[in-house]
Write an enzyme that holds these catalytic residues in place. Sequence first.
Site, PDB file in Angstrom:
ATOM      1  N   HIS A 133      39.001  -1.760 -27.773  1.00  0.00           N
ATOM      2  CA  HIS A 133      38.456  -2.785 -26.892  1.00  0.00           C
ATOM      3  C   HIS A 133      39.551  -3.238 -25.944  1.00  0.00           C
ATOM      4  O   HIS A 133      40.746  -3.141 -26.260  1.00  0.00           O
ATOM      5  CB  HIS A 133      37.976  -4.000 -27.697  1.00  0.00           C
ATOM      6  CG  HIS A 133      36.683  -3.796 -28.418  1.00  0.00           C
ATOM      7  ND1 HIS A 133      35.519  -3.440 -27.780  1.00  0.00           N
ATOM      8  CD2 HIS A 133      36.368  -3.930 -29.737  1.00  0.00           C
ATOM      9  CE1 HIS A 133      34.534  -3.363 -28.662  1.00  0.00           C
ATOM     10  NE2 HIS A 133      35.029  -3.638 -29.864  1.00  0.00           N
ATOM     11  N   CYS A 175      37.621  -1.110 -22.014  1.00  0.00           N
ATOM     12  CA  CYS A 175      37.151  -1.868 -20.852  1.00  0.00           C
ATOM     13  C   CYS A 175      38.331  -2.529 -20.155  1.00  0.00           C
ATOM     14  O   CYS A 175      39.375  -2.782 -20.750  1.00  0.00           O
ATOM     15  CB  CYS A 175      36.159  -2.939 -21.284  1.00  0.00           C
ATOM     16  SG  CYS A 175      34.532  -2.299 -21.710  1.00  0.00           S
TER      17      CYS A 175
END
Length: 294
Positions: A133, A175
């Site tokens: 992440h 991301c």
Amino acid sequence: MSSPIEGTPIDGNAESKNDTTDALPGGMTRNHSNAARVARMPTEWNAFEYNMRHKKRGMAIIFNHEHFDISSLNSRTGTNVDCENLRHTLETLQFDVVVHKDLSEADIHQEIRKIANSDHSEHDCLLISILSHGELGYIYAKDTHYRLENIWKYFTAPECPTLAGKPKLFFIQACQGDRSEGNNTLSRTETDSSDDKSKECKIPIHADFLIAYSTIPGFYSWRNTNKGSWFVQCLCLELKQSAKKHDILTLLTFVCQRVAKDIDFESNSNDNPIKKQIPCITTMLTRQLWFYEK
């Protein structure tokens, strides 16, 4: 309908539950100073290509994050598919691959320091991939977030002299924000169908790095829970098919093309418009990089 932070529309022909993103909250940084050192130049000063004919290809380290101790972070289903695909692909390119699963920030930095302190004299290059992440400028370990620069700073020429003048490649699947990339329709066109006199050279300490992000700053990066992330799927495919035919920047251009244009790599649902993705390549390479057979 899924929450915006998870983003789960259809990945081409896949079901909507198969796509998710690698976004999440901010962090901190640390300062680091570099002391000057003298390193041996591994390539002729005026060479157009990096010397990729050392005894070994080099180390390839994969930091694979699936589960987290942070309650706000969901498990990254599908990342093990990415990890295995990447491991196999890099082994075919003759890298010595090491995989680390769900490490804490402290353990990551311990491993990074160990790698930076290793002797890379007989290696062509270094490759590090992080699957996790993230958000703009930050990425997540199992227990907390850290700045990406806190990884590659250990491999600047002063800190790791045996990699000075050699390619340092970073592939980041995460991301870089919480925005979704839209799409635009394009109509077809009618035509579619010098002598080196110095014995000592100075190079910038951040030269010879390449950082390939799965998405552009501020945006989601999509991951299919069955097939793996869009970026890693395309990266592995191009490395397998084209690593001997194209230099790394040409190859990564084709990776961007696949992610951007392939119908299998677009999210789609009845409730939301189609979302796309485009990788982002930051290069400080000073020569062409080819993966010649050893």
